[in-house]
Design a protein around this motif. Structure first.
Motif, PDB file in Angstrom:
ATOM      1  N   ARG A   1       1.245  -1.167  -0.119  1.00 28.38           N
ATOM      2  CA  ARG A   1      -0.129   0.037   0.210  1.00 28.38           C
ATOM      3  C   ARG A   1       0.872   1.618  -0.063  1.00 28.38           C
ATOM      4  N   PRO A   2       1.708   1.308  -1.085  1.00 30.89           N
ATOM      5  CA  PRO A   2       2.874   2.785  -1.066  1.00 30.89           C
ATOM      6  C   PRO A   2       1.919   4.434  -0.585  1.00 30.89           C
ATOM      7  N   VAL A   3       2.630   4.696  -0.769  1.00 31.85           N
ATOM      8  CA  VAL A   3       2.162   5.969  -0.884  1.00 31.85           C
ATOM      9  C   VAL A   3       3.006   7.379  -1.017  1.00 31.85           C
ATOM     10  N   CYS A   4       2.244   8.346  -1.734  1.00 32.85           N
ATOM     11  CA  CYS A   4       3.691   9.345  -1.798  1.00 32.85           C
ATOM     12  C   CYS A   4       2.680  10.622  -1.091  1.00 32.85           C
ATOM     13  N   ILE A   5       3.201  11.611  -0.935  1.00 33.04           N
ATOM     14  CA  ILE A   5       3.314  12.382  -0.184  1.00 33.04           C
ATOM     15  C   ILE A   5       3.827  13.417  -0.722  1.00 33.04           C
ATOM     16  N   HIS A   6       2.766  15.098  -1.493  1.00 30.81           N
ATOM     17  CA  HIS A   6       2.838  15.698  -2.677  1.00 30.81           C
ATOM     18  C   HIS A   6       2.131  17.105  -2.342  1.00 30.81           C
ATOM     19  N   LEU A   7       3.524  18.033  -1.361  1.00 27.91           N
ATOM     20  CA  LEU A   7       3.087  19.487  -1.136  1.00 27.91           C
ATOM     21  C   LEU A   7       3.081  19.883  -2.634  1.00 27.91           C
ATOM     22  N   ALA A   8       2.695  21.157  -2.054  1.00 32.35           N
ATOM     23  CA  ALA A   8       1.920  22.243  -3.029  1.00 32.35           C
ATOM     24  C   ALA A   8       2.892  23.505  -2.726  1.00 32.35           C
ATOM     25  N   GLY A   9       2.946  23.720  -4.529  1.00 29.63           N
ATOM     26  CA  GLY A   9       3.964  24.697  -5.198  1.00 29.63           C
ATOM     27  C   GLY A   9       3.360  26.047  -5.563  1.00 29.63           C
ATOM     28  N   THR A  10       3.573  26.537  -5.739  1.00 27.78           N
ATOM     29  CA  THR A  10       3.307  28.184  -5.951  1.00 27.78           C
ATOM     30  C   THR A  10       1.761  28.103  -6.042  1.00 27.78           C
ATOM     31  N   GLY A  11       0.631  29.057  -6.242  1.00 22.66           N
ATOM     32  CA  GLY A  11      -0.391  28.956  -6.616  1.00 22.66           C
ATOM     33  C   GLY A  11      -0.791  27.692  -6.413  1.00 22.66           C
ATOM     34  N   ASP A  12      -0.306  26.788  -5.661  1.00 20.57           N
ATOM     35  CA  ASP A  12      -1.250  25.569  -6.105  1.00 20.57           C
ATOM     36  C   ASP A  12      -3.031  25.412  -4.696  1.00 20.57           C
ATOM     37  N   HIS A  13      -3.364  26.114  -4.882  1.00 18.50           N
ATOM     38  CA  HIS A  13      -4.366  26.275  -3.677  1.00 18.50           C
ATOM     39  C   HIS A  13      -5.469  24.807  -4.115  1.00 18.50           C
ATOM     40  N   PHE A  14      -5.587  24.345  -2.715  1.00 15.28           N
ATOM     41  CA  PHE A  14      -6.820  23.702  -2.605  1.00 15.28           C
ATOM     42  C   PHE A  14      -6.016  22.082  -2.632  1.00 15.28           C
ATOM     43  N   PHE A  15      -6.605  21.464  -3.546  1.00 16.66           N
ATOM     44  CA  PHE A  15      -5.706  20.156  -4.071  1.00 16.66           C
ATOM     45  C   PHE A  15      -6.033  19.429  -5.504  1.00 16.66           C
ATOM     46  N   TRP A  16      -7.619  20.843  -6.192  1.00 17.83           N
ATOM     47  CA  TRP A  16      -7.795  19.842  -7.689  1.00 17.83           C
ATOM     48  C   TRP A  16      -6.786  19.364  -8.742  1.00 17.83           C
ATOM     49  N   ARG A  17      -5.565  20.760  -8.627  1.00 22.74           N
ATOM     50  CA  ARG A  17      -4.417  20.403  -9.433  1.00 22.74           C
ATOM     51  C   ARG A  17      -3.576  19.164  -9.894  1.00 22.74           C
ATOM     52  N   ARG A  18      -3.203  18.621  -7.898  1.00 20.53           N
ATOM     53  CA  ARG A  18      -2.267  17.923  -7.745  1.00 20.53           C
ATOM     54  C   ARG A  18      -3.073  16.803  -7.737  1.00 20.53           C
ATOM     55  N   ARG A  19      -4.403  16.394  -7.072  1.00 27.08           N
ATOM     56  CA  ARG A  19      -4.790  15.764  -7.903  1.00 27.08           C
ATOM     57  C   ARG A  19      -5.341  14.872  -8.814  1.00 27.08           C
ATOM     58  N   THR A  20      -5.659  16.602  -9.826  1.00 27.20           N
ATOM     59  CA  THR A  20      -5.769  15.555 -11.424  1.00 27.20           C
ATOM     60  C   THR A  20      -4.746  15.483 -11.766  1.00 27.20           C
ATOM     61  N   LEU A  21      -3.643  16.192 -11.633  1.00 28.05           N
ATOM     62  CA  LEU A  21      -2.419  15.904 -12.467  1.00 28.05           C
ATOM     63  C   LEU A  21      -1.313  14.845 -12.237  1.00 28.05           C
ATOM     64  N   MET A  22      -1.465  14.424 -10.787  1.00 29.33           N
ATOM     65  CA  MET A  22      -0.285  13.122 -10.231  1.00 29.33           C
ATOM     66  C   MET A  22      -0.991  11.982  -9.591  1.00 29.33           C
ATOM     67  N   ALA A  23      -2.373  12.523  -8.807  1.00 30.18           N
ATOM     68  CA  ALA A  23      -2.487  11.554  -7.968  1.00 30.18           C
ATOM     69  C   ALA A  23      -3.360  10.891  -8.584  1.00 30.18           C
ATOM     70  N   ARG A  24      -4.104  10.817  -9.007  1.00 30.17           N
ATOM     71  CA  ARG A  24      -5.463   9.764 -10.085  1.00 30.17           C
ATOM     72  C   ARG A  24      -4.531   9.381 -10.986  1.00 30.17           C
ATOM     73  N   PRO A  25      -3.790   9.961 -11.848  1.00 28.07           N
ATOM     74  CA  PRO A  25      -2.614   9.448 -12.920  1.00 28.07           C
ATOM     75  C   PRO A  25      -2.006   8.319 -12.157  1.00 28.07           C
ATOM     76  N   MET A  26      -1.795   8.240 -10.870  1.00 29.34           N
ATOM     77  CA  MET A  26      -0.190   7.952  -9.578  1.00 29.34           C
ATOM     78  C   MET A  26      -1.331   6.215 -10.181  1.00 29.34           C
ATOM     79  N   ILE A  27      -2.474   6.975  -9.137  1.00 26.64           N
ATOM     80  CA  ILE A  27      -3.249   5.307  -8.978  1.00 26.64           C
ATOM     81  C   ILE A  27      -3.830   4.761 -10.139  1.00 26.64           C
ATOM     82  N   LYS A  28      -3.765   5.078 -11.435  1.00 27.11           N
ATOM     83  CA  LYS A  28      -4.458   4.578 -12.711  1.00 27.11           C
ATOM     84  C   LYS A  28      -2.564   3.884 -12.926  1.00 27.11           C
TER      85      LYS A  28
END
Length: 431
Positions: A106-133
């Motif tokens: 059950r691997p997990v990666c913690i993603h910290l936000a870059g400049t302007g990355d408010h809330f979670f949508w950007r990291r969730r869409t571009l990184m987290a969900r593709p990594m699951i797939k």
């Protein structure tokens, strides 16, 4: 290598300003620097966050490909440095995004936000969900403390720029400790292996967090380097810094040069000398002192020996030989102007070396709180892969220590192009 034209153009199109309110309260800077000496030493801070630190899940949402758990906890920075965080940021918020079915571990990666990355949508869409797939890897998305303040505002009113220089350091201290909370919690919940990543500012923050984790852990910092000082003094973001306000505060309040500078520690490079060399070798980079101070030719004519056309004066000689700051003589017209502000808030005064001093001070405080040489070396640097853009104009690498020198054994991979093109088109490589 050169710098990306796209990076330069993109920054010119943005209207946001950085550090519009200045350095931050001197007492806050003092507290931050003292606390940095603690979290810069892994042995001193390894017990700051208990293994059983409480974490809460308050919402779970089922998606087609994953489950999204919203959680929160009280930032450990609040009890350690009381009142340093804005009240709205005391409660740290995160999302845990897990696959419906695990492939093996059950691997997990913690993603910290870059400049302007408010809330979670950007990291969730571009990184987290593709990594699951792609790999079946879960993700934790931690929200930046000062971005929590803006996540409830309409999009038009949001600004990613921090208001004070000290805000960046408070954010870093909070994210280091909050990452430790999440790593302990994930271990308790049986997730493994664990890793950390981030893009741009998120990469810096992830790097700082890993220096404090007492176990081997993979780290993938993308588009970041060994210190943030070059970002705000020589990179394209330096043009967005509110230098007028910073110089004004530095001139008016002597505590910055008389007390705070004494708290800065040597980190492998002479930050103040490098800052002075930068200004000497880069004429025209900043507004002239006359425009900043609001002095016209008539003012200069009445300034006596401190005027620009004053010839071989003592003031000019001291500046040329690298002497201390040139103050106005007591009772002079400029001395009176220095202690006053006009109706527009513009400072008028006499201090020819103020630009150089302010730039050097910025480099010094940035190195103090963000330079990786001021923090412990990660337990196993061979687990670190640094991803950099060859023509990055946001994160200059010239004149600063290499991460490979600070973390022997880490790997650096270079992408073609600059900061913006890498962020837009290389997300698959980051994953």
């Amino acid at each position: 290598m050169g710098v990306s034209r796209l990076d330069v153009l993109y920054r010119r199109l943005l209207l946001t300003k950085l550090f519009i309110q200045g350095w931050g309260k001197p007492e806050d800077l003092k507290r931050i620097f003292e606390f940095r000496k603690i979290i810069g030493d892994r042995e001193r801070c390894k017990d700051l966050v208990p293994n059983d630190y409480p974490v809460y899940i308050d919402k779970t949402e089922d998606q087609v490909d994953c489950q999204i758990h919203d959680g929160f906890f009280i930032s450990p920075l609040e009890p350690m440095v009381p009142g340093i965080l804005p009240p709205e940021a005391v409660k740290a918020r995160f999302q845990l995004i897990v696959p419906k079915k695990w492939q093996r571990n059950r691997p997990v990666c913690i993603h910290l936000a870059g400049t302007g990355d408010h809330f979670f949508w950007r990291r969730r869409t571009l990184m987290a969900r593709p990594m699951i797939k792609e790999t079946g890897m879960a993700s934790v998305l931690l929200e930046n403390p000062y971005y929590i303040l803006q996540s409830k505002l309409p999009a038009y009113f949001r600004r990613s720029s921090l208001k004070n220089v000290s805000d960046l350091f408070v954010m870093g201290g909070a994210l280091i400790l909050e990452s430790m909370v999440l790593l302990h919690w994930l271990e308790r919940e049986g997730f493994w292996p664990l890793g950390m990543t981030g893009i741009s500012m998120g990469g810096y923050m992830a790097s700082l967090a890993v220096t404090n984790w007492p176990k081997p852990i993979p780290l993938i910092p993308c588009l970041s380097w060994s210190t943030a000082s070059s970002v705000f003094t020589t990179g394209v973001l330096s043009k967005a810094v509110n230098w007028r306000e910073l110089e004004k505060q530095y001139a008016i309040n002597s505590v910055y040069e008389e007390e705070i500078i004494q708290l800065l520690e040597y980190c492998g490079a002479d930050s103040f000398k490098m800052g002075q060399d930068l200004v000497k070798n880069s004429p025209g980079c900043w507004d002239t002192m006359e425009s900043i101070l609001g002095l016209n030719e008539a003012d200069n004519a009445s300034a006596g020996p401190y005027s620009r056309a004053g010839g071989d004066t003592e003031a000019q000689q001291r500046l040329l030989i690298g002497g201390g700051p040139v103050r106005c003589p007591s009772g002079s017209r400029l001395d009176q102007l220095l202690s006053s502000m006009n109706s527009s808030g513009r400072m008028k005064g006499c201090r020819p070396s103020l630009q150089r001093e302010s730039l050097s001070f910025m480099k010094g405080v940035m190195d103090e709180c963000t330079h990786m040489a001021n923090f412990s070396v990660p337990v196993d640097p061979s687990l670190i892969i640094v991803v950099q853009a060859k023509e990055d104009a946001y994160v200059p690498r010239t004149g600063v220590l290499s991460l490979q020198d600070i973390w022997p054994g880490c790997e650096v991979r270079y992408l073609n192009g600059g900061h913006i093109s890498a962020y837009l088109f290389k997300q698959n490589l980051f994953r």
